[in-house]
Write a protein that holds these residues in place. Structure first.
Motif, mmCIF file in Angstrom:
data_model
loop_
_atom_site.group_PDB
_atom_site.id
_atom_site.type_symbol
_atom_site.label_atom_id
_atom_site.label_comp_id
_atom_site.label_asym_id
_atom_site.label_seq_id
_atom_site.Cartn_x
_atom_site.Cartn_y
_atom_site.Cartn_z
ATOM 1 N N ARG A 73 -2.398 -6.059 -3.704
ATOM 2 C CA ARG A 73 -2.816 -5.415 -2.434
ATOM 3 C C ARG A 73 -4.222 -5.736 -2.317
ATOM 4 N NH1 ARG A 73 -3.892 1.061 -3.161
ATOM 5 N NH2 ARG A 73 -5.396 0.000 -4.566
ATOM 6 N N ASP A 74 -5.356 -6.070 -3.036
ATOM 7 C CA ASP A 74 -6.505 -6.449 -2.894
ATOM 8 C C ASP A 74 -6.507 -7.757 -2.515
ATOM 9 O OD1 ASP A 74 -7.528 -3.821 -3.712
ATOM 10 O OD2 ASP A 74 -7.885 -4.308 -5.695
ATOM 11 N N LYS A 75 -5.698 -8.570 -2.872
ATOM 12 C CA LYS A 75 -5.478 -9.956 -2.558
ATOM 13 C C LYS A 75 -5.043 -10.110 -1.020
ATOM 14 C CE LYS A 75 -3.427 -14.385 -3.870
ATOM 15 N NZ LYS A 75 -2.775 -15.129 -4.863
ATOM 16 N N LEU A 76 -3.929 -9.211 -0.897
ATOM 17 C CA LEU A 76 -3.453 -9.255 0.623
ATOM 18 C C LEU A 76 -4.748 -8.489 1.507
ATOM 19 C CD1 LEU A 76 0.037 -8.027 -0.046
ATOM 20 C CD2 LEU A 76 -0.514 -10.197 0.786
ATOM 21 N N ARG A 77 -5.286 -7.663 1.199
ATOM 22 C CA ARG A 77 -6.254 -7.086 1.966
ATOM 23 C C ARG A 77 -7.269 -8.117 2.108
ATOM 24 N NH1 ARG A 77 -8.347 -2.204 -0.831
ATOM 25 N NH2 ARG A 77 -6.387 -1.314 0.068
ATOM 26 N N ASP A 93 0.958 -1.105 -0.018
ATOM 27 C CA ASP A 93 -0.105 0.060 0.091
ATOM 28 C C ASP A 93 0.893 1.445 -0.081
ATOM 29 O OD1 ASP A 93 -2.383 1.361 -0.229
ATOM 30 O OD2 ASP A 93 -3.001 0.963 1.869
ATOM 31 N N ALA A 94 1.859 1.263 0.959
ATOM 32 C CA ALA A 94 2.958 2.384 0.835
ATOM 33 C C ALA A 94 3.732 2.726 -0.593
ATOM 34 C CB ALA A 94 3.804 2.153 1.928
ATOM 35 N N PHE A 95 3.794 1.638 -1.141
ATOM 36 C CA PHE A 95 4.603 1.510 -2.514
ATOM 37 C C PHE A 95 3.537 2.013 -3.554
ATOM 38 C CE2 PHE A 95 5.400 -0.835 -6.544
ATOM 39 C CZ PHE A 95 6.837 -0.289 -6.842
ATOM 40 N N LEU A 96 2.275 1.634 -3.504
ATOM 41 C CA LEU A 96 1.404 2.189 -4.271
ATOM 42 C C LEU A 96 1.069 3.564 -4.206
ATOM 43 C CD1 LEU A 96 -1.018 -0.845 -4.924
ATOM 44 C CD2 LEU A 96 0.634 0.023 -6.289
ATOM 45 N N GLY A 97 1.016 4.125 -2.828
ATOM 46 C CA GLY A 97 0.677 5.413 -2.830
ATOM 47 C C GLY A 97 2.031 6.310 -2.681
ATOM 48 N N SER A 98 3.024 5.811 -2.975
ATOM 49 C CA SER A 98 4.294 6.836 -3.059
ATOM 50 C C SER A 98 4.334 7.734 -3.936
ATOM 51 C CB SER A 98 5.610 5.767 -2.816
ATOM 52 O OG SER A 98 5.683 4.957 -4.115
ATOM 53 N N THR A 99 3.696 7.095 -5.254
ATOM 54 C CA THR A 99 3.476 7.999 -6.603
ATOM 55 C C THR A 99 2.466 7.171 -7.376
ATOM 56 O OG1 THR A 99 4.857 8.465 -8.500
ATOM 57 C CG2 THR A 99 5.382 6.452 -7.683
ATOM 58 N N VAL A 139 5.078 -0.965 -19.257
ATOM 59 C CA VAL A 139 5.428 -2.129 -18.033
ATOM 60 C C VAL A 139 5.033 -1.489 -16.809
ATOM 61 C CG1 VAL A 139 7.253 -3.577 -17.087
ATOM 62 C CG2 VAL A 139 7.301 -3.298 -19.478
ATOM 63 N N GLY A 140 5.454 -0.262 -16.761
ATOM 64 C CA GLY A 140 4.802 0.532 -15.358
ATOM 65 C C GLY A 140 3.530 0.544 -15.113
ATOM 66 N N GLN A 141 2.618 0.831 -16.214
ATOM 67 C CA GLN A 141 1.251 0.605 -15.814
ATOM 68 C C GLN A 141 0.816 -0.976 -15.461
ATOM 69 O OE1 GLN A 141 -0.085 2.341 -19.588
ATOM 70 N NE2 GLN A 141 -0.113 4.131 -18.969
ATOM 71 N N VAL A 142 1.421 -1.740 -16.067
ATOM 72 C CA VAL A 142 0.887 -3.050 -15.796
ATOM 73 C C VAL A 142 1.476 -3.378 -14.500
ATOM 74 C CG1 VAL A 142 1.407 -5.444 -16.698
ATOM 75 C CG2 VAL A 142 1.242 -3.809 -18.193
ATOM 76 N N ALA A 143 2.511 -3.167 -13.944
ATOM 77 C CA ALA A 143 3.031 -3.358 -12.699
ATOM 78 C C ALA A 143 2.205 -2.663 -11.646
ATOM 79 C CB ALA A 143 4.583 -2.799 -12.585
ATOM 80 N N MET A 144 1.702 -1.224 -11.971
ATOM 81 C CA MET A 144 0.929 -0.705 -11.129
ATOM 82 C C MET A 144 -0.270 -1.449 -10.879
ATOM 83 S SD MET A 144 -0.062 3.281 -11.166
ATOM 84 C CE MET A 144 -0.510 3.367 -12.731
ATOM 85 N N ASP A 169 3.035 7.879 -10.893
ATOM 86 C CA ASP A 169 3.637 7.724 -12.218
ATOM 87 C C ASP A 169 4.235 6.282 -12.448
ATOM 88 O OD1 ASP A 169 5.229 8.146 -14.401
ATOM 89 O OD2 ASP A 169 6.835 9.494 -13.467
ATOM 90 N N PRO A 170 3.803 5.725 -13.497
ATOM 91 C CA PRO A 170 4.138 4.231 -13.883
ATOM 92 C C PRO A 170 5.365 4.160 -13.933
ATOM 93 C CG PRO A 170 2.121 4.877 -15.150
ATOM 94 C CD PRO A 170 2.824 6.283 -14.340
ATOM 95 N N ALA A 171 6.473 5.032 -14.503
ATOM 96 C CA ALA A 171 7.840 4.747 -14.794
ATOM 97 C C ALA A 171 8.467 4.849 -13.584
ATOM 98 C CB ALA A 171 8.155 6.270 -15.348
ATOM 99 N N VAL A 172 7.815 5.343 -12.470
ATOM 100 C CA VAL A 172 8.658 4.906 -11.160
ATOM 101 C C VAL A 172 8.608 3.672 -10.750
ATOM 102 C CG1 VAL A 172 8.525 5.876 -8.796
ATOM 103 C CG2 VAL A 172 7.923 7.521 -10.495
#
Length: 799
Positions: A730-734, A379-385, A718-723, A387-390
């Protein structure tokens, strides 16, 4: 009387102390030295031709193409793919015209790429095999290339490649391997009759017979599924009738009846049992499904998955105990299985259903403790940015630098790979990271080669010339040792006390004489020098490794402290103090990165230092200088002695050794000429190799530039797919954490209900007992009343 043998023995024993006594600088007398030196020089003259022999012997000892191929195949079987790829590349590049070794090496190179999951490189190599299909030597390997290219096209989900391969295969039915490849390609095109016909064409006894029969089972199952009408939206799918998959089950059972004669065939048989079990499960044939899953081998990599599916069969049967035992075996047999989270939740639910409340609560809490921190990090990783490139840059950085702080848990990355488009996206990240690493290693290799070729020890780059040069140097040192013998005889002839120029010349010669004794002469001497130099660098390398371990320990401590802070284990502390700790941890992480970079730079310098030591290094250059200086000092001393500066004995000795010294000079000149020729040949080869290195360095720079361009193109996609996939993770873990929380609530509710039921039962039991006591009391009172009525007036109740 003492016999002759006894006298000989006594004489030998009397001479033993002299033999065991240390040899001093005057071990050779003036009378013997000229003859000993002359014999030594003569031996060198006779062995001069051995230099050429050493070069020829070294060339003859070069490994044959067949030996190189065997070595590469051994590396491939040991799954050392990186070294196997390098070995096969050497064969392909060095023996392109070989009639048997080249085609096998080229095909095995593609197989090594495939096994190493470098699919694009494997496709390029196998296409090269097909391009050479017109050559008779390549004919036996073309079917293997077709089979692997079909596998690669299926994995890359590239229908265009499948169409092209089917077109190139045509209607050929000559080879069973080709038929197997065609069956899989036609199956991908949903041509079920053609695929089945091609698979059935693989004869019994062929290495791919098991696999082809498994493909027949898959085709039969796909045919059965194609006949099922689609389920209308909003309606529940109807269970499969028992006869729907009967033909597919029979096909898979035929696979299980085949002999498990190889590890590949055993794996196919296990997969066939699992396929049959799944089809039995879909048809609600529970006991047949149990029998199929129980046939999966315990050593199979799919055994954990079979246990999980077997547990669900027992659940459908209502046998919670056996389902729990299957899941318990799964936790021991395959604790890293990707289904472990679902298995743990199912086991907790079964324990809750069985009334094992404490154990179920512990299972739910363990799930929450394991996966909730992962959810927070994702969740923190997704909330950090946003931008898919990041996302792309961070994942690529973690792939390249394995020692870096992991932003996302490894399990989350594995789950993200399994989501839609995940395999292709993350494979691209892996490929780019691997390409960067290969380019880095290639640049290091180029640096090492340039260091070797520009160093005085460049002859070491050519083993056959090194063997000859080493032999020539050994003979030169033996000539110097002959001069040393002459010098020892001169010490014996000269008086102890001399003065003037002779004293100066003798002191200089004696000073150099100590160093001359250290020159290598035998093969053992050269080997000892090599090992001595390597030992010095090994000590430096060991010290560097100790520092690396210390950095790793500090990194582990930092990770542990950060985890304590992020997981709230420092609750109750002042927020300002916690913030200060975080700042210090970030600074420590930056320092550790600097230390790691410094260690990496030092490690490269050590590697460069290793290639510069050994034959031809500074010690050998010093030998050259000492040999020339010792020769000049000895010649000067002999010149002075011949002039009478050291007395008549020394003058006579100088005259006797004149011929020996001339012979030594002639032998030395001949050997120096040989070494000069070898050096000229080395210079020629260095120039040729330097051209190749420059060409390869230019190509590497071009590869790096192209990789950078591809890197920029893929960052967004690839960044969009990863995001997106990390959002699904995250939903699975939740969901896992939520189900664990719901399970904990259910457990608490079940405990409460059990306690309430127990209290209710106790209350009912108490009321029943009170009623029984009241009834018994009334009966007692009634009996008493009857007794009193017969004898007189009944007493008052108050009494």
């Amino acid at each position: 009387m003492i016999s002759r043998a006894a006298r000989r023995l006594l004489g030998a024993l009397s001479a033993l102390p002299l033999l065991l006594a240390p040899v001093d600088a005057h071990a050779v007398s003036a009378s013997d030295a000229p003859d000993v030196a002359a014999r030594a020089v003569a031996n060198v003259d006779r062995e001069t031709d051995s230099v050429r022999d050493a070069i020829a012997k070294s060339r003859a000892s070069e490994r044959t193409p067949e030996t190189r191929l065997a070595d590469a195949e051994l590396l491939l079987r040991q799954r050392d793919f990186a070294r196997a790829i390098g070995a096969y590349h050497e064969i392909v590049e060095k023996y392109p015209a070989h009639p048997t070794v080249f085609p096998e090496a080229l095909t095995n190179l593609g197989e090594a790429y495939y096994q190493a999951k470098q699919l694009l490189s494997a496709r390029r190599t196998f296409k090269e095999v097909l391009d050479k299909a017109g050559e008779s030597r390549m004919a036996p390997y073309v079917p293997r290339a077709y089979a692997r290219l079909v596998d690669i096209a299926l994995r890359l989900q590239n229908p265009k490649d499948i169409d092209e391969l089917l077109s190139r295969m045509g209607s050929s039915t000559a080879d069973a391997t080709l038929q197997y490849a065609k069956s899989k390609a036609l199956l991908a095109k949903r041509d079920f009759p053609g695929a089945k016909a091609a698979a059935l064409a693989v004869p019994a006894g062929h290495a791919l017979h098991h696999q082809s029969r498994y493909v027949v089972g898959v085709i039969t199952m796909r045919e059965a599924l194609a006949q099922v009408p689609p389920t209308p939206p909003g309606e529940k799918p109807q269970p499969a009738p028992p006869t729907r998959f009967a033909a597919a089950i029979d096909a898979f059972k035929q696979v299980t009846s085949l002999p498990p004669d190889t590890p590949e065939h055993r794996k196919v048989i296990d997969l066939a049992w699992m396929a049959a079990g799944r089809l039995f499960y879909e048809a609600d044939q529970w006991f047949d499904a149990i029998d199929a899953y129980n046939h999966v081998d315990r050593q199979s990599p799919d055994f954990g998955t079979a246990l999980y599916e077997l547990a669900w069969v027992y659940v459908r049967l209502g046998d919670a105990d056996r389902a729990s035992r299957a899941l318990e075996v799964l936790t021991v047999a395959d604790p890293n299985n990707s289904l472990m989270a679902e298995a743990t939740l199912l086991r907790a639910d079964l324990m809750l259903r069985a009334g094992k409340f404490d154990q179920s609560l512990a299972a739910y809490q363990s799930i929450r403790a394991e996966y909730d921190p992962m959810r927070e990090r994702v969740d923190a990783f997704l909330g950090s940015t946003s931008d898919p490139a990041v996302y792309y840059d961070r994942l690529l950085a973690e792939q390249v630098d394995s020692g870096a702080q992991a932003t996302v848990p490894q399990l989350a990355i594995e789950w993200a790979r399994q989501e839609a488009d995940g395999p292709a996206a993350f494979a691209l990240i892996d490929d780019i990271a691997q390409c960067r690493e290969l380019i880095r290693q290639s640049q290091i290799l180029v640096s090492k080669l340039r260091v070797i070729l520009t160093s005085p020890a460049r002859v070491r780059a050519f083993p056959e010339l090194k063997a000859g040069d080493e032999r020539a140097l050994s003979l030169l040192n033996r000539v110097t040792q002959a001069r040393l013998t002459v010098a020892q005889g001169l010490d014996d002839a000269e008086p102890r006390d001399v003065s003037g120029e002779l004293a100066t010349a003798r002191d200089r010669r004696r000073e150099l004489q100590k160093r001359v004794k250290m020159m290598p002469v035998t093969d053992g001497d050269f080997t000892e020098r090599e090992q001595s130099a390597q030992r010095q660098w090994n000590k430096v390398g060991q010290k560097l490794q100790q520092l690396q371990l210390e950095v790793d320990q500090l990194h582990a401590i930092v990770n542990g402290l950060r985890r304590m802070i992020t997981e709230g284990q420092v609750s109750g502390k002042d927020p300002a103090t916690v913030s200060q700790w975080k700042t210090e941890l970030e600074q420590n992480e930056r320092d550790l990165r600097i230390y790691r970079d410094t260690l990496e730079t030092t490690r490269r310098q050590i590697d460069l230092g290793r290639v510069q030591v050994g034959y031809g290094d500074a010690r050998f250059q010093e030998d050259e200088e000492v040999r020339v200086a010792f020769k000049q000092a000895l010649q000067e001393e002999l010149r002075l002695a011949a002039g009478g500066a050291g007395g008549s004995a020394a003058q006579a000795y100088a005259g006797r050794v004149g011929g020996v010294m001339s012979s030594a000079d002639a032998s030395e000149a001949k050997l120096l000429g040989i070494r000069k020729d070898i050096d000229a040949e080395v210079s020629k080869k260095v120039a040729e190799v330097q051209v190749v290195i420059d060409k390869e360095a230019t190509a590497i720079a071009g590869y790096e530039q192209r990789l950078g361009a591809l890197d920029q193109e893929s960052r967004i996609v690839v960044g969009q797919v990863a995001m997106r996939n990390f959002g699904l993770v995250r939903d699975k873990l939740r969901g896992l954490v939520m189900r664990a929380d719901v399970g904990s609530v259910d457990q608490a509710w079940e405990v409460r209900e059990e306690q309430m039921t127990r209290v209710r039962n106790l209350q009912i039991e108490r009321v029943r007992e009170e009623q029984l006591l009241q009834q018994e009391l009334r009966e007692v009172l009634d009996d008493q009343t009857d007794a009193d009525g017969s004898g007189g007036a009944a007493p008052s109740p108050d009494k």
